[in-house]
Design a protein around this motif. Structure first.
Motif, short mmCIF file in Angstrom:
data_model
loop_
_atom_site.label_atom_id
_atom_site.label_comp_id
_atom_site.label_asym_id
_atom_site.label_seq_id
_atom_site.Cartn_x
_atom_site.Cartn_y
_atom_site.Cartn_z
N LEU A 184 0.84 -1.19 0.00
CA LEU A 184 0.00 0.00 0.00
C LEU A 184 0.88 1.25 0.00
O LEU A 184 0.56 2.26 -0.63
N ILE A 185 1.99 1.15 0.74
CA ILE A 185 2.99 2.22 0.84
C ILE A 185 4.35 1.62 0.51
O ILE A 185 4.71 0.56 1.04
N ARG A 186 5.11 2.28 -0.35
CA ARG A 186 6.47 1.84 -0.65
C ARG A 186 7.43 2.97 -0.31
O ARG A 186 7.35 4.06 -0.89
N GLY A 187 8.30 2.73 0.67
CA GLY A 187 9.28 3.74 1.04
C GLY A 187 8.67 5.05 1.48
O GLY A 187 9.22 6.12 1.24
N GLY A 188 7.50 4.97 2.10
CA GLY A 188 6.82 6.17 2.58
C GLY A 188 5.93 6.84 1.56
O GLY A 188 5.26 7.83 1.88
N GLN A 189 5.88 6.31 0.32
CA GLN A 189 5.06 6.90 -0.74
C GLN A 189 3.89 5.97 -1.09
O GLN A 189 4.05 4.75 -1.13
N MET A 190 2.72 6.56 -1.36
CA MET A 190 1.55 5.77 -1.70
C MET A 190 1.76 5.03 -3.02
O MET A 190 2.27 5.59 -3.98
N VAL A 191 1.37 3.75 -3.04
CA VAL A 191 1.40 2.96 -4.26
C VAL A 191 0.06 3.17 -4.97
O VAL A 191 -0.96 2.60 -4.60
N THR A 192 0.06 3.99 -6.00
CA THR A 192 -1.18 4.46 -6.61
C THR A 192 -2.06 3.33 -7.09
O THR A 192 -3.29 3.34 -6.90
N GLU A 193 -1.46 2.31 -7.72
CA GLU A 193 -2.29 1.24 -8.29
C GLU A 193 -3.02 0.45 -7.20
O GLU A 193 -4.13 -0.05 -7.43
N THR A 194 -2.43 0.33 -6.01
CA THR A 194 -3.12 -0.38 -4.92
C THR A 194 -4.29 0.44 -4.40
O THR A 194 -5.39 -0.09 -4.19
N TRP A 195 -4.08 1.72 -4.18
CA TRP A 195 -5.17 2.58 -3.71
C TRP A 195 -6.29 2.60 -4.74
O TRP A 195 -7.49 2.54 -4.38
#
Length: 647
Positions: A184-195
């Protein structure tokens, strides 16, 4: 070389037998530090919970506490869980396996600092797919040293029913969005495709989004607190304490089991039906074998998986086994991985306790968990003697209503206006509370103001049912009546499965609690609200939705006829209808004829027991009028002695 000082090999090894050097060598710190850290673990999971509770938007999280926080050790420590929060223990227990299953499938090597991994597939993580698992790895010097985890119910995850609460779904494709392990989050950044995947498939994204952001914030807090502990006490001490807490749990359970005589016991329990019809009976069979410090539970005689979404997974069943053993043998302390060290569970695949996809649909897993718990409490009642516990209301009795506002927006009331708040059974320590949830829930009773603000509902009544609590030396909790006025047209989803067999069973000579039910009171022909009373005649104008119902009086009766609760076309209401829930009552503990008459008098004064019930159930003769002069009632001592002597 450090030498660990232990007893001789032929002597039973206990943690307390280690001297200070031995303890430090075994657990990486001294006893004092281990005690401080174990308490800090408890603080950590509660602080994470508090962050979410104070910031949640969904009433299921904000008002119901439908969540659980845990800490897990790193993979090389087999993901040991030393602490779980005081939320829904059913959700905490499944984290013992759900976190490991999710991380291993995604790949430990694929995780990095600042990541949040999610999954909600019941067959991977237990529970149902509204319970979304959020897992954050904690890194120190480039390696994973642990995980902070939050299992939180989401108000909606798609599927055929808003909110998901339905017994009639027959396969996983109707159940809602299934999320395999992914970031859901990668390295503190939102994973857009999951959201996007989530919000393209769910209703009420405007609530889910801020809730999920708050959950991620809670995980950041958990990581911060765990890293602070490592910085202050050292990684060896933190990892050692994780092992210490789990070893202590295993040791304590083994000692408790060994104190009980060896033996074989069996238990059976049932749910009323599935969401297709009530032509098939679903029963649980458990054979319990205890030898020395080990116990085995064999569920091989259990019915096949149900035809609709009333099933549970093996992870849920394992959790309920642990809860039952903890209630009976280790009532104090946190739920942790060590509790299972001496426990063997035999559970074939494809039963209603171990359902498989796609047709073994899992949603109402908690109802199956309840019968696991009840069957074990019944089966072991004689073995544990005075430690036996009376049955609770038996069903979470969750209610969901949904509809559409005049402006076209959807609304959902989830877990607010049903029988969620109900009684416990009595035990050796005293009378049971009536304002609880089930033994496995430990949620929070929703505030009436919150219910009425967020949905077209008005709570008219929330009170105990007189003469319902199981009589005993200690009285079972009373059944609770809740009347809710729905000011708009609504559809209703029921989840009540425990009427045919007394869920609130008595223990040690105590009597069973009364059965409950669900009714609809429609408005008058001109649309005006009918405010129903609680006396027998009031039920004649109602439509029974669930329960064992007397066909003459339309009231709940253990000898009545079963009303099937899952008729979708039936469970609708037009504006200004009143829906009544009456929960099952809790079982009593001990012989009711030995109860202190003064306690019976207080029960009569407080409305738990009627004058007639005092004589019938307790052999106590009370004189006076508890309604007009509650402080003026008294015991007829001579008549009481005569009545008890004649019984």
């Amino acid at each position: 070389m450090t030498v660990i000082t232990r007893p001789e090999p032929d002597t039973a090894f206990l943690i307390r037998d280690l001297d200070e050097k031995g303890f430090t060598a075994e657990y990486g710190c001294d006893r004092y530090t281990a005690t401080v850290l174990s308490n800090r673990f408890d603080y950590l999971v509660e602080h994470m919970s508090g962050r979410l509770l104070s910031g949640a938007f969904s009433p299921v999280l904000r008002d119901f506490y439908d969540l659980a926080c845990t800490i897990s050790g790193p993979p090389e420590m087999d993901y040991l869980v030393p602490a779980a929060s005081n939320g829904i223990v059913l959700m905490a227990g499944t984290a013992l396996d759900g976190v490991a299953n999710t991380v291993e499938e995604y790949g430990v090597e694929n995780l990095g600092p600042g990541d949040v991994l999610i999954s909600n597939d019941p067959y991977r993580t237990g529970n149902h797919n509204n319970d979304l698992n959020f897992i954050r790895p904690v890194f120190v010097d480039g390696r994973i040293v642990g995980f902070v985890n939050l299992n939180a119910h989401q108000l909606d995850m798609g599927g055929v029913v808003p909110g998901g609460f339905s017994a009639t779904k027959t396969n996983v494709y109707e159940n809602g969005l299934v999320i395999s392990p992914r970031l859901l989050i990668r390295g503190g950044q939102m994973v857009t495709e999951t959201w996007n995947l989530i919000f393209d498939n769910v209703r009420m994204a405007t609530i889910l989004y801020p809730d999920m952001m708050t959950i991620c914030s809670s995980l950041e807090l958990g990581e911060q607190l765990l890293r602070e502990s490592i910085d202050r006490y050292g990684l060896d001490a933190v990892h050692g304490t994780i092992r210490y807490v789990c070893d202590l749990g295993a040791e304590s359970m083994a000692a408790a089991l060994e104190s009980m005589p060896d033996g074989d016991w069996s238990g059976t329990e049932q749910i009323d039906c599935d969401g297709v019809d009530d032509t098939e009976q679903y029963s649980l069979e458990v054979a319990i074998r205890k030898r020395g410090p080990r116990i085995e539970l064999d569920f091989s005689g259990t019915s096949r998986q149900a035809r609709s979404s009333v099933n549970a997974t093996a992870w849920d069943t394992k959790t309920s086994v642990g809860i039952a053993l903890k209630y009976l043998f280790l009532p104090r302390g946190r739920f942790n991985s060590g509790l299972y060290h001496n426990v063997d569970i035999v559970l074939p695949e494809g039963t209603m306790l171990s359902a498989l996809p796609p047709d073994g649909c899992v949603f109402m897993y908690w109802e199956q968990g309840q019968i696991v718990l009840t069957a074990m409490l019944r089966a072991l009642a004689d073995a544990v003697g005075d430690a036996a516990i009376g049955g609770d209301s038996g069903s979470a009795d969750l209610h969901t209503a949904y509809g559409v506002h005049p402006d076209g927006t959807a609304w959902v009331s989830a877990l607010q206006c049903g029988g969620e708040v109900g009684p416990y059974g009595a035990n050796r320590f005293g009378d049971a509370d009536s304002q609880c949830m089930t033994y496995q829930a430990n949620g929070v009773a929703p505030a009436v103001e919150g219910i009425e603000k967020g949905t077209p509902a008005v709570v008219l009544r929330h009170e105990l049912q007189i003469d319902s609590g199981g009589p005993g030396y200690f009285r079972g909790g009373a059944g609770m009546i809740r009347d809710t006025l729905w000011t708009a047209d609504a559809q209703h989803s029921l989840t009540s499965l425990r009427y045919k067999q007394a869920a609130g069973f008595g223990a040690r000579g105590g009597k069973d609690g009364a059965r409950g039910g669900i009714w609809k009171f429609e408005p008058s022909q001109d649309g005006m609200v009918r405010t129903p009373g609680t006396e027998v005649p009031a039920y004649r104008v109602a439509t029974a939705w669930a329960g064992l119902i007397d066909p003459e009086t339309n009231t709940a009766d253990a000898a009545g006829e079963f009303v099937y609760p899952f008729c979708a076309e039936q469970n609708t209401s037009r504006a200004n209808s009143v829906i009544r829930y009456l929960t099952n009552a809790g079982g009593g503990w001990g012989d009711p004829l030995t109860r202190d008459p003064q306690k019976v008098l207080i029960d009569v004064r407080d409305g738990y027991v009627s004058i007639a019930g005092a004589a019938r159930d307790y052999g106590v003769v009370v004189i006076g009028d508890p309604d007009l002069d509650p402080e003026g009632i008294a015991i007829d001592v001579a008549a009481t002695e005569a009545m008890r002597s004649a019984t």
